[in-house]
Design a protein around this motif. Structure first.
Motif: not given
Length: 376
Positions: A106-129
């Motif tokens: 699940r996508i939970l938002g983005s900020c300054r080039g980073f995207v917050l993801l929820d995968c199996c109740q585990s959160l990840h901050v990720w820069n797609p670039s």
């Protein structure tokens, strides 16, 4: 060119200051490739101060969409200002840090080039670039709560006063008498969760769904219901002050009607807060708050006709530089409509029973705070 024609040609050496000025004006995609040119360019482009200067040059900001097609387990980066049928404007993204076949993302938002993801109740901050990412540890506060507590609000934003990124979540017990809301945030700089104490909030979502915060003016925004007054409001969380406030909905906005036949989605359109009233098999209304936090400035600006849209469904995502509205159509892909709500383009990326998830992100070379352990 023949060697004899090279005689007399002199090499040109540019000062490092000029090289930096040139590089600062290039898009992120080019800079990532140019790291391989030489050690000097690798050092320059990898410098956090260069990344900040590059991001702060508004003239080169390039916004794109991250699109998740759950049926294909595929992430794509899409230039939404280009034609949806332009294959060169879309590229597949690799997320090797996620499980090969996650049960749910699940996508939970983005900020300054980073995207917050929820995968199996585990959160990840990720820069797609750049591919840089960090896993956010599970909240010990929520873990210690009664299992009946449900996290219904998520948000992701930036506090410029501390140069820190915050993951915000609000939880309550839907079975309680007062829906007392507990709020906590994860500081990427401190690498720790903290609960906001001393607040007296009572919010709920009728359908017990998860709402993702819309980031605007240094604050996160959600549309939800105040349990004590049984009215719907826009809840605002100031990322610097760590404080809450509320914005009333339009005066003529019949929220109960919309919950019976449609659903409301809060978002950002241009530089304004917006509400998209999504109708099933009927038109979609888009309201815009033209003056921030001024209730009387809410204006119904666009009515999207869904007659020509696949599934007769449209939910707003963003607007292009030319003023077109980009949205999703549930299970059939992306749609562009003009400012009169008329269909311009439609493109499907995969077919399946589950809908698409999207968020807008800004391409950047930014890294997370030094207190965060990054992975590439």
């Amino acid at each position: 060119m023949r060697k004899d024609n090279l005689r007399g040609v002199r090499s040109v050496f540019l000062p490092q200051e000029l090289i930096i000025e040139i590089l600062l004006r290039l898009p992120v995609k080019s800079l990532v490739r140019f790291k391989c040119v030489c050690k000097l360019w690798l050092s320059l482009i990898s410098d956090p101060h260069f990344a900040i200067s590059h991001f702060e040059q508004a003239a080169i900001h390039n916004e794109r969409l991250v699109l998740l097609a759950p049926c294909a387990r595929e992430f794509r980066s899409i230039d939404f200002n280009a034609s949806l049928h332009d294959n060169s404007a879309s590229a597949a993204l690799k997320l090797d840090f996620l499980p090969p076949k996650p049960y749910y993302v699940r996508i939970l938002g983005s900020c300054r080039g980073f995207v917050l993801l929820d995968c199996c109740q585990s959160l990840h901050v990720w820069n797609p670039s750049t591919g840089v990412h960090k896993q956010v540890p599970r909240s010990p506060i929520v873990s210690d709560m009664d299992v009946r507590f449900f996290t219904f609000l998520y948000g992701f934003g930036y506090d410029p006063s501390t140069h820190d990124y915050l993951v915000v979540q609000a939880s309550n017990n839907p079975s309680s008498d007062d829906y007392a809301t507990r709020v906590e945030f994860f500081s990427l700089r401190a690498n720790a969760w903290k609960e906001i104490e001393g607040i007296h909030l009572s919010y709920m979502n009728y359908f017990h769904d998860v709402r993702v915060g819309s980031l605007l003016n240094g604050a996160l925004h959600w549309i939800t219901c105040r349990y004590d007054l049984l009215i719907h409001v826009v809840v605002v969380f100031d990322l610097m002050e760590r404080s809450f406030s509320e914005i009333p909905l339009p005066v003529d906005f019949d929220i109960e009607y919309f919950y019976d036949y449609n659903f409301c989605q809060l978002g950002i359109l241009g530089e304004c807060l917006s509400i998209c009233v999504v109708g099933y098999y009927c038109s979609t209304e888009i309201w815009v708050m033209k003056e921030y936090k001024v209730q009387s400035s809410w204006t119904k600006t666009i009515v999207v006709c869904v007659d020509d849209i696949p599934n007769r469904y449209f939910s707003q995502v963003c607007c292009t530089k030319s003023g077109d509205i980009v949205g999703i159509t549930g299970t059939t892909g992306l749609v562009k409509c003009n400012d009169k709500g008329q269909l311009q383009e439609h493109r499907s990326y995969c077919n399946g029973p589950k809908g698409y998830q999207v968020t807008v992100y800004t391409e950047s070379l930014l890294s997370l705070p030094s207190g965060s352990k990054l992975e590439e």
